[in-house]
Design a protein around this motif. Structure first.
Motif, PDB file in Angstrom:
ATOM      1  N   PRO A 163       8.529  -0.211  -2.995  1.00 52.51           N
ATOM      2  CA  PRO A 163       7.584   0.686  -2.330  1.00 52.51           C
ATOM      3  C   PRO A 163       6.563  -0.045  -1.457  1.00 52.51           C
ATOM      4  O   PRO A 163       5.967   0.546  -0.587  1.00 52.51           O
ATOM      5  CB  PRO A 163       6.893   1.409  -3.487  1.00 52.51           C
ATOM      6  CG  PRO A 163       7.258   0.673  -4.724  1.00 52.51           C
ATOM      7  CD  PRO A 163       8.515  -0.067  -4.439  1.00 52.51           C
ATOM      8  N   LEU A 164       6.376  -1.316  -1.671  1.00 51.51           N
ATOM      9  CA  LEU A 164       5.381  -2.044  -0.885  1.00 51.51           C
ATOM     10  C   LEU A 164       6.004  -2.789   0.291  1.00 51.51           C
ATOM     11  O   LEU A 164       5.307  -3.262   1.167  1.00 51.51           O
ATOM     12  CB  LEU A 164       4.625  -3.050  -1.769  1.00 51.51           C
ATOM     13  CG  LEU A 164       3.571  -2.427  -2.667  1.00 51.51           C
ATOM     14  CD1 LEU A 164       3.184  -3.371  -3.775  1.00 51.51           C
ATOM     15  CD2 LEU A 164       2.344  -2.048  -1.840  1.00 51.51           C
ATOM     16  N   ALA A 165       7.338  -2.867   0.317  1.00 50.89           N
ATOM     17  CA  ALA A 165       8.010  -3.677   1.330  1.00 50.89           C
ATOM     18  C   ALA A 165       7.813  -3.096   2.719  1.00 50.89           C
ATOM     19  O   ALA A 165       7.849  -1.894   2.907  1.00 50.89           O
ATOM     20  CB  ALA A 165       9.497  -3.771   1.026  1.00 50.89           C
ATOM     21  N   SER A 218       5.481  -2.534   4.711  1.00 51.53           N
ATOM     22  CA  SER A 218       4.370  -1.708   5.192  1.00 51.53           C
ATOM     23  C   SER A 218       3.571  -2.466   6.239  1.00 51.53           C
ATOM     24  O   SER A 218       3.311  -3.659   6.109  1.00 51.53           O
ATOM     25  CB  SER A 218       3.475  -1.319   4.025  1.00 51.53           C
ATOM     26  OG  SER A 218       2.266  -2.008   4.046  1.00 51.53           O
TER      27      SER A 218
END
Lengths: 233, 233
Positions: free
Chosen positions: B228-230, B232
């Motif tokens: 989910p953090l990749a 951004s």
DNA sequence: TAGATTGTTAATCGATTAACAATC
DNA sequence: TAGATTGTTAATCGATTAACAATC
């Protein structure tokens, strides 16, 4: 069948076709509601003011909705389109920005009915934090990440000012949101796995204005300005 | 030059081009606001993520914005586009239906700023009649015709339920309105001299849903589900 | 002059429409 | 069977892109 499977997976479907899918679904649900069971491509197309061959061509990207000679079953078609569009199960949606537009969208029953239940509403303005819209409280923007993760938010509706849109988007993306409906009049930078759609209210009314102006010019050139009561349905 | 005049009068301009005109105008006004005086087709096109040749091709329908070798003058271009779109003077606009969406649009400053001042708001609900939005009272639907005539309303924004949209439209057309921005999820019958534009909120979000679903499928097929953090920004 | 730019036409690309075999 | 319908391919149409002469 193999080629239609590939289309589904790689999404090699023209954007023009994608934009018509919701119109098909909307009309079919209407037919379903009044008890119509079968519909031909000609009937469905005529009611949407498009050509039957275009409708069949669109459906052909996904394949196998009926057999030659047999009309479409409304129920089967509704189910299939819902799956294709991705609304066969509810898509948890959040609204960021609870100003006038955000509130209007939160109040709009169509979103919930079409498969996009509003599971969270956020705003920075502390005066709005008491407000509750259709059972959803307006939350502090600080709580965005944990709430979005907890509710499994898939789509974020951006109704904040243009100046804070990008920051909000970054946080939504970090919280796992993969679709953005952007009402802020600004471009957005997002990673490749995120889809964005811009909804520009002023583009629509300006395109309308152009057509209105052209119509007026054309009529005054032709010298047949209609009286204000002429031609009304 | 003779051919571009003809295009202006008979409006033989592709719809795709018409829809881009507001985007050009919006961006140019932004450049103007920060003091930029000249702009090349390449600069302007890049900022809108389109090809420079497309922009020049679009402008060519109207002709004569600059000369070969010289970049565009921002101010001249803004003036020209405003005239072409028809917002070189205010276009009196009415909102019919003062529910959540109608109120949100009446409150939206962009409409006034882009040349569409709201000069009347109507609703059937007597409870809303006291309300005033940005200086405009919500009026009784009974007063639609005289008020629209008096204010010279050119464009009507339809934010009533689908069931009453056609009746409202008939009355607006009879009162001299020639452009309709329709937010009601229903087709409208209008005489030939009236232009209609449908704004379908659910079409946008469904098209987005399709893309989101396809993206998820493509990634899971490729086996590279990003955290989910990749990625951004 | 050399490099950059527009206006304009031609080439390419994609979407819509037509046609028709297979089927009911 | 006869008429109507879908799935599918080919033909048409329109929009986008490339190319380039004229100009600064």
């Amino acid at each position: 069948m193999a080629s239609s499977e590939r289309n589904l997976q790689t999404c090699e479907v023209p954007d023009a076709t994608v934009q018509r899918l919701p119109l098909y679904l909307e009309k079919l649900k209407l037919l379903q509601a009044i008890g119509v069971e079968d519909v031909s491509s000609r009937q469905l197309a005529e009611s949407l003011d498009i050509k039957a061959s275009q409708l069949r061509h669109d459906f052909h990207y996904f394949g196998g909705f009926s057999r030659p000679g047999r009309p479409y079953r409304v129920e089967k078609l509704v189910t299939a389109l819902e799956q294709i569009i991705g609304v066969d199960r509810p898509v948890p949606t959040a609204i960021v920005g609870a100003g006038h537009l955000g509130q209007a969208l939160a109040n709009y029953p169509g979103l919930q009915l079409q498969g996009f239940p509003i599971r969270a509403i956020f705003d920075v303005n502390p005066k709005l934090l008491g407000l509750e819209i259709r059972g959803q409280p307006v939350r502090d923007l600080d709580d965005l990440e944990p709430v979005c993760r907890r509710e499994g938010i898939k789509i974020g509706v951006i109704t904040v000012p243009a100046s804070s849109a990008q920051e909000v988007v970054n946080r939504l993306v970090a919280a796992g949101v993969t679709g953005l409906l952007n009402f802020a009049p600004t471009e957005l930078k997002v990673p490749g796995h995120v889809s964005v759609r811009h909804e520009r209210l002023t583009v629509g009314i300006m395109a309308l204005s152009f057509k209105v102006k052209c119509g007026a010019l054309a009529r005054s050139a032709a010298g047949n300005e209609p009286g204000p009561l002429a031609g009304s349905a």
